[in-house]
Each structure stands twice: as structure tokens, then as C-alpha cells.
Design a protein around this motif. Structure first.
Motif, PDB file in Angstrom:
ATOM      1  N   ARG A  75     -38.092  38.925   5.885  1.00 15.34           N
ATOM      2  CA  ARG A  75     -38.135  40.131   7.081  1.00 15.34           C
ATOM      3  C   ARG A  75     -37.690  39.431   8.331  1.00 15.34           C
ATOM      4  N   GLY A  76     -36.584  39.844   8.697  1.00 15.32           N
ATOM      5  CA  GLY A  76     -36.220  39.363  10.311  1.00 15.32           C
ATOM      6  C   GLY A  76     -35.231  40.150  10.829  1.00 15.32           C
ATOM      7  N   LEU A  77     -34.591  39.877  11.772  1.00 11.90           N
ATOM      8  CA  LEU A  77     -33.572  40.383  12.655  1.00 11.90           C
ATOM      9  C   LEU A  77     -32.320  39.646  12.541  1.00 11.90           C
ATOM     10  N   HIS A  78     -30.956  40.155  11.969  1.00 15.12           N
ATOM     11  CA  HIS A  78     -29.988  39.502  11.745  1.00 15.12           C
ATOM     12  C   HIS A  78     -28.707  40.156  12.284  1.00 15.12           C
ATOM     13  N   THR A  79     -27.563  39.258  12.359  1.00 12.77           N
ATOM     14  CA  THR A  79     -26.078  39.821  12.462  1.00 12.77           C
ATOM     15  C   THR A  79     -25.879  40.648  11.186  1.00 12.77           C
ATOM     16  N   PRO A  80     -25.468  41.925  11.599  1.00 14.46           N
ATOM     17  CA  PRO A  80     -25.407  42.854  10.104  1.00 14.46           C
ATOM     18  C   PRO A  80     -24.047  42.158   9.590  1.00 14.46           C
ATOM     19  N   PRO A 137     -20.738  43.425   7.155  1.00 15.70           N
ATOM     20  CA  PRO A 137     -19.934  44.731   7.100  1.00 15.70           C
ATOM     21  C   PRO A 137     -20.500  46.153   6.162  1.00 15.70           C
ATOM     22  N   GLU A 138     -21.073  45.852   5.159  1.00 18.51           N
ATOM     23  CA  GLU A 138     -21.545  47.079   4.479  1.00 18.51           C
ATOM     24  C   GLU A 138     -22.690  47.454   5.167  1.00 18.51           C
ATOM     25  N   GLU A 139     -23.412  46.798   5.882  1.00 20.85           N
ATOM     26  CA  GLU A 139     -24.676  47.354   6.739  1.00 20.85           C
ATOM     27  C   GLU A 139     -24.059  48.103   7.953  1.00 20.85           C
ATOM     28  N   VAL A 140     -23.112  47.522   8.434  1.00 21.73           N
ATOM     29  CA  VAL A 140     -22.423  48.207   9.566  1.00 21.73           C
ATOM     30  C   VAL A 140     -21.791  49.616   9.258  1.00 21.73           C
ATOM     31  N   MET A 141     -21.238  49.743   8.227  1.00 21.96           N
ATOM     32  CA  MET A 141     -20.759  50.825   7.552  1.00 21.96           C
ATOM     33  C   MET A 141     -21.851  51.768   7.326  1.00 21.96           C
ATOM     34  N   ALA A 142     -22.742  51.567   6.522  1.00 19.32           N
ATOM     35  CA  ALA A 142     -23.607  52.288   6.070  1.00 19.32           C
ATOM     36  C   ALA A 142     -24.714  53.012   7.075  1.00 19.32           C
ATOM     37  N   LEU A 143     -25.067  52.071   8.239  1.00 23.22           N
ATOM     38  CA  LEU A 143     -25.891  52.504   9.022  1.00 23.22           C
ATOM     39  C   LEU A 143     -25.222  52.908  10.606  1.00 23.22           C
ATOM     40  N   GLY A 144     -23.830  52.798  10.593  1.00 24.61           N
ATOM     41  CA  GLY A 144     -23.111  53.166  11.942  1.00 24.61           C
ATOM     42  C   GLY A 144     -23.493  52.409  12.922  1.00 24.61           C
ATOM     43  N   GLY A 182     -23.150  49.963  16.069  1.00 25.05           N
ATOM     44  CA  GLY A 182     -22.226  49.469  17.216  1.00 25.05           C
ATOM     45  C   GLY A 182     -22.052  48.215  17.227  1.00 25.05           C
ATOM     46  N   MET A 183     -21.050  47.778  18.333  1.00 19.39           N
ATOM     47  CA  MET A 183     -20.752  46.331  18.593  1.00 19.39           C
ATOM     48  C   MET A 183     -22.022  45.572  18.847  1.00 19.39           C
ATOM     49  N   GLY A 184     -22.149  44.655  18.317  1.00 16.01           N
ATOM     50  CA  GLY A 184     -23.428  43.736  19.045  1.00 16.01           C
ATOM     51  C   GLY A 184     -24.776  44.053  18.519  1.00 16.01           C
ATOM     52  N   GLN A 190     -32.038  47.864  14.309  1.00 10.27           N
ATOM     53  CA  GLN A 190     -32.912  47.082  15.327  1.00 10.27           C
ATOM     54  C   GLN A 190     -33.646  48.135  16.187  1.00 10.27           C
ATOM     55  N   ALA A 191     -32.727  49.171  16.808  1.00 10.55           N
ATOM     56  CA  ALA A 191     -33.458  50.263  17.439  1.00 10.55           C
ATOM     57  C   ALA A 191     -34.362  51.414  16.697  1.00 10.55           C
TER      58      ALA A 191
END
Length: 256
Positions: A116-121, A123-130, A132-134, A160-161
């Protein structure tokens, strides 16, 4: 064991292949309770000596039962009758967490955290969660168990928000989201069949290659914002998913 595994239990003709006769013999002993969950089977060499079958035949008969989940093999320990798992039915019409679902049944819930932690997303996470950059993504990976039996592997991704502190999730993710006023109210869920790969099978305490259910869920806030992207693997021997169907309005029915 001597009363179960005897040469007289096998027919050279008329009873089918000898490995299937051994398969049926062990399966019937498990079903009748003569072999109980956790019981250790004799070794391959001992079974061959007791039954008069070849070691190749014994190996094939046992492998069929391992593949079906009735027996489990532990390296260095031997072959055992698999623990009995109660089949659970879950309605697909309710958006609930694993914790809530088990609580309704009066069952205990345990989580074994893998990560469990924070990561750089990805590509599939960027698409599914919408995202933004960074933006970062909070990832939660854990094995969900009930009454000591591992039932599912849950891999959840959230913006993360929405979940700035993944370490703050102890048992129920939805309880944490509800406390933040960000619990999802609807979801789109897709279910497909899967054969469990070695790592996932080991986490769930089953043999590699056994049947499982892959569930992908995208959950939404009342505003329509995506709050959760979860990919889970459930044991096929432990879960049934049920949905209630109703007759479509007359004007929408097809006569085909």
C-alpha cells in the motif's frame, strides 16, 4: 489408509482407465468422510505399493484431484486433502465492500497486506481514473480472508486526491472513504473466468492453474467522478455471484 487403498478396488477391464478409478476412489473417500480435510495421503511410492498400480498411474490420478482442488500438494511435505471451503453467494446488485459482505454473514474478516502506497500511475490507471499530468495513484494490494480462509486478492487503485494516505486503510477501504465523504454510490463491474497463476495461487492457498474469477470494478461518486479502479481475483471454489433478473417492460421485449 489400508482399507481404502487395496489392489482389489481396481478392475482391469470394465471400470475405465486405472488412473480414473483411483481418482474416483479418493474422491469418494473424501465425500464420505473417510478422508478428512488436512489428512495426508501416502506417498506416490507407498500408494503404488498399496494399490498394485504403477507410479505413473498413481501420479496421474492424484494430479487430476490436485487440478480440481480436492487435494493440495506442499513441496517437501506431501499431498493432503484440501480444506473444506464453504461456497459463498454474493448478489451483484449491491455495491458493498468485502468487510460489509462478510459482516452481514456474521463472519470474521482478515486482511494480509501485500503493498500500500503512492505511485506513479500505469497507463491503464490513468485511463480508468481520469488522472491528470503529474497526479499520483494510491495502490492497495491485499489478500482478503474470512474465518482464516483466503478468499480473494484485491488490488485497488484510487486518485491521491481521494486517498492521500493509503497507510491509513486498516480493514475497510469503504469505511475510510465514507469518513472522507467520498464513498462510491454506483459501479460498473465486469466478471471473467481466469486460471490462477503461480503467485496468486500461492497467496490464495490453492494449486496453480485452478479456476478463479477475475472481477474488474470502476466505482463512481454521486458527481460521476471515478473514485476507485479495482481488480480482484476470487477463488472459484469459494464464490458464486448471483443477479436477480426481472421481465423487461413490454415495449422493450424482443421476440427473437
Amino acid at each position: 489408509m489400508g482399507e481404502i487403498f487395496t489392489p482389489g478396488a481396481f478392475e482391469e477391464s470394465g471400470g475405465g482407465p486405472l488412473y480414473l478409478q483411483l481418482h474416483r476412489l479418493i474422491a469418494e473417500a473424501i465425500a464420505s468422510g473417510r478422508l478428512r480435510p488436512g489428512d495426508s495421503l501416502p506417498s506416490e511410492r507407498e500408494l503404488a505399493a498399496m494399490t498394485g498400480l504403477s507410479r505413473v498411474t498413481v501420479r496421474k490420478g492424484v494430479a487430476e484431484l490436485v487440478a480440481s482442488g480436492q487435494l493440495v500438494q506442499r513441496r517437501g511435505s506431501g499431498t493432503f486433502v484440501a480444506p473444506k471451503v464453504e461456497k459463498l453467494e454474493q448478489a451483484l446488485s449491491l455495491l458493498t465492500s468485502f468487510t460489509e459482505d462478510m459482516a452481514r454473514r456474521g463472519r470474521s474478516v482478515e486482511s494480509r497486506w501485500i503493498a500500500r502506497g503512492l505511485h506513479t500511475p500505469a497507463p491503464e490507471e490513468v485511463m480508468a481514473l481520469g488522472l491528470g499530468m503529474g497526479e499520483k495513484v494510491a495502490r492497495l494490494e491485499r489478500v482478503r480472508s474470512s474465518d482464516g480462509v483466503p478468499l480473494a486478492i484485491e488490488r485497488a487503485s484510487l486518485p491521491q486526491a481521494i486517498l492521500p494516505d493509503p497507510q491509513g486503510v486498516d480493514t475497510s477501504l469503504y469505511a475510510v472513504l465514507e469518513a472522507r465523504g467520498m464513498r462510491p454510490v454506483r459501479a460498473v463491474q465486469r466478471i471473467s473466468a481466469a486460471n490462477l497463476m503461480a503467485r496468486d495461487a500461492d497467496l490464495l492457498g490453492v494449486q496453480p492453474g485452478v479456476a478463479g474469477l477475475r472481477i474488474e470494478r470502476i466505482s463512481y461518486l454521486p458527481s460521476g467522478k471515478v473514485v476507485e479502479f479495482t481488480r480482484s481475483l476470487y477463488r472459484g471454489d469459494a464464490y458464486d455471484f448471483a443477479v436477480e433478473l426481472t421481465l423487461a417492460p413490454k415495449g422493450e421485449r424482443s421476440l427473437s
